[in-house]
Design a protein around this motif. Structure first.
Motif, mmCIF file in Angstrom:
data_model
loop_
_atom_site.group_PDB
_atom_site.id
_atom_site.type_symbol
_atom_site.label_atom_id
_atom_site.label_comp_id
_atom_site.label_asym_id
_atom_site.label_seq_id
_atom_site.Cartn_x
_atom_site.Cartn_y
_atom_site.Cartn_z
ATOM 1 N N ALA A 14 0.713 -1.252 -0.010
ATOM 2 C CA ALA A 14 0.158 0.112 -0.077
ATOM 3 C C ALA A 14 0.727 1.333 -0.020
ATOM 4 C CB ALA A 14 -1.169 -0.012 1.312
ATOM 5 N N PRO A 15 0.636 2.309 -0.730
ATOM 6 C CA PRO A 15 1.404 3.505 -0.817
ATOM 7 C C PRO A 15 1.331 4.042 0.705
ATOM 8 C CG PRO A 15 -0.251 3.648 -2.660
ATOM 9 C CD PRO A 15 -0.562 2.489 -1.619
ATOM 10 N N HIS A 16 2.563 4.701 0.830
ATOM 11 C CA HIS A 16 2.914 5.202 2.354
ATOM 12 C C HIS A 16 1.752 6.111 2.715
ATOM 13 C CE1 HIS A 16 4.772 8.583 0.082
ATOM 14 N NE2 HIS A 16 4.467 8.950 1.227
ATOM 15 N N TYR A 17 1.306 7.075 1.814
ATOM 16 C CA TYR A 17 0.416 8.005 2.223
ATOM 17 C C TYR A 17 -1.001 7.336 2.771
ATOM 18 C CZ TYR A 17 -1.003 7.571 -2.579
ATOM 19 O OH TYR A 17 -1.487 7.324 -3.832
ATOM 20 N N LEU A 18 -1.254 6.595 2.434
ATOM 21 C CA LEU A 18 -2.652 5.871 2.714
ATOM 22 C C LEU A 18 -2.749 5.538 4.598
ATOM 23 C CD1 LEU A 18 -3.305 3.071 0.050
ATOM 24 C CD2 LEU A 18 -3.971 5.585 0.054
ATOM 25 N N GLY A 19 -1.562 5.136 4.963
ATOM 26 C CA GLY A 19 -1.583 5.264 6.405
ATOM 27 C C GLY A 19 -1.905 6.457 6.980
ATOM 28 N N HIS A 20 -1.035 7.552 6.447
ATOM 29 C CA HIS A 20 -1.115 8.694 6.779
ATOM 30 C C HIS A 20 -2.463 9.524 6.773
ATOM 31 C CE1 HIS A 20 -0.095 13.073 7.191
ATOM 32 N NE2 HIS A 20 -0.549 13.216 6.016
ATOM 33 N N MET A 50 -7.613 13.710 -5.179
ATOM 34 C CA MET A 50 -6.421 12.988 -5.494
ATOM 35 C C MET A 50 -6.088 12.014 -4.621
ATOM 36 S SD MET A 50 -3.882 16.673 -5.640
ATOM 37 C CE MET A 50 -4.294 17.830 -6.617
ATOM 38 N N PRO A 51 -7.052 10.992 -5.026
ATOM 39 C CA PRO A 51 -7.024 9.664 -4.260
ATOM 40 C C PRO A 51 -5.774 8.748 -4.393
ATOM 41 C CG PRO A 51 -8.272 9.423 -6.136
ATOM 42 C CD PRO A 51 -8.048 10.742 -6.113
ATOM 43 N N ARG A 52 -4.971 9.070 -5.399
ATOM 44 C CA ARG A 52 -3.649 8.270 -5.732
ATOM 45 C C ARG A 52 -2.511 9.068 -5.385
ATOM 46 N NH1 ARG A 52 -7.579 6.597 -9.042
ATOM 47 N NH2 ARG A 52 -8.224 4.153 -8.625
ATOM 48 N N ARG A 53 -2.294 10.071 -4.598
ATOM 49 C CA ARG A 53 -1.330 11.044 -4.444
ATOM 50 C C ARG A 53 -1.182 11.382 -3.192
ATOM 51 N NH1 ARG A 53 -0.600 17.022 -7.644
ATOM 52 N NH2 ARG A 53 1.259 17.690 -6.532
ATOM 53 N N ASP A 54 0.252 11.740 -2.858
ATOM 54 C CA ASP A 54 0.805 12.207 -1.655
ATOM 55 C C ASP A 54 0.478 13.685 -1.638
ATOM 56 O OD1 ASP A 54 1.734 13.074 0.715
ATOM 57 O OD2 ASP A 54 3.722 12.121 0.355
ATOM 58 N N VAL A 55 -0.673 14.263 -0.890
ATOM 59 C CA VAL A 55 -0.915 15.673 -1.092
ATOM 60 C C VAL A 55 -0.298 16.633 0.027
ATOM 61 C CG1 VAL A 55 -3.128 15.095 -2.257
ATOM 62 C CG2 VAL A 55 -3.152 15.424 0.124
ATOM 63 N N LYS A 56 0.372 16.058 1.067
ATOM 64 C CA LYS A 56 0.857 16.719 2.084
ATOM 65 C C LYS A 56 1.813 17.835 1.504
ATOM 66 C CE LYS A 56 3.706 16.201 6.393
ATOM 67 N NZ LYS A 56 4.180 15.317 6.985
ATOM 68 N N PRO A 57 2.776 17.767 0.384
ATOM 69 C CA PRO A 57 3.568 18.739 -0.112
ATOM 70 C C PRO A 57 2.760 19.612 -0.954
ATOM 71 C CG PRO A 57 4.710 16.556 -0.797
ATOM 72 C CD PRO A 57 3.362 16.127 -0.172
ATOM 73 N N LEU A 58 1.653 19.393 -1.488
ATOM 74 C CA LEU A 58 0.888 20.423 -2.061
ATOM 75 C C LEU A 58 0.140 21.331 -0.979
ATOM 76 C CD1 LEU A 58 -0.181 21.526 -4.794
ATOM 77 C CD2 LEU A 58 -2.041 19.693 -4.636
#
Length: 236
Positions: A14-20, A50-58
């Motif tokens: 699972a992509p790391h951002y899903l847990g985040h 954006m369900p498939r992207r790490d949005v924290k930097p944005l």
């Protein structure tokens, strides 16, 4: 990505951002918005678009660019488009939040006399105008019992001026059968202190309205960090 590296999809991870994301949602469920930083609250909104992207930097880039959560949500779409990686779907989500906030604030002044709920009027005007980057002149039209008939923007201008025509304001008041009005405009500079022109314009509008029996209850100036009431300052 090198040959020795594999994507999370390829490895079944699972992509790391899903847990985040789930941790953020849990913090919000338990502690509400106060439990989150402003960029984290933006993340919750961007997740949907954006369900498939790490949005924290944005989210962090948005706060850095505009200054705060409120200023991001209130930013014009064309300015939001300047942020790399922020697409139409995400901008729509932000504008939905802005519209919902305005609708919620407006509901508190629609069903009771405006002059008996002055704090609610100020809260609504701040929600609608405090973080705009251009000056906007708004009129609240009231009936004989000071209930809100209409809320209309009469002019949108530049960073320090919005076109206002006293006779047009009164013409519209008569069309709506309004007995009174509240003038409202914002200062994008953030400082709500009324200018000499603000005071002069207010007195012009009062003079035009007097023979028509349309009262000017107040003129509110909205800034990022507060508001000014010409009536409260005894300038009208």
């Amino acid at each position: 990505m090198t040959k020795t590296q594999a994507s999370p999809v390829a490895t079944g991870e699972a992509p790391h951002y899903l847990g985040h994301r789930e941790r953020l949602r849990e913090r919000f469920r338990k502690g509400g918005a106060d439990a989150l930083a402003e960029y984290e609250l933006l993340e919750l909104i961007l997740f949907r678009a954006m369900p498939r992207r790490d949005v924290k930097p944005l989210a962090k880039a948005l706060v850095a660019r505009f200054g705060s959560f409120a200023e991001v949500v209130a930013a014009r779409p064309e300015r939001l488009h300047e942020i790399e990686g922020l697409g139409d779907a995400a901008i729509v989500e932000l504008k939905i939040i802005e519209a919902a906030a305005r609708r919620l604030a407006k509901s508190s002044i629609e069903k009771r006399p405006s002059m008996s709920s002055f704090a609610a009027v100020v809260d609504y005007c701040r929600t609608a105008m405090a973080f705009l980057d251009r000056e906007e002149f708004r009129i609240l039209f009231l009936d004989k019992k000071n209930f809100l008939i209409a809320d209309e923007v009469q002019g949108v201008g530049t960073v320090d001026h919005a076109p206002v025509y006293p006779r047009e304001i009164m013409r519209r008041a008569l069309e709506l059968s309004a007995s009174a009005i509240i003038l409202v405009h914002n200062h994008p500079s953030g400082d709500p202190e009324p200018s000499t022109d603000d005071i002069y314009l207010t007195h012009q509008i009062i003079a035009v309205g007097k023979p028509l029996k349309v009262a000017v209850h107040d003129h509110l100036i909205i800034g990022k960090h507060g508001h000014a009431s010409l009536k409260g300052m005894r300038l009208i």
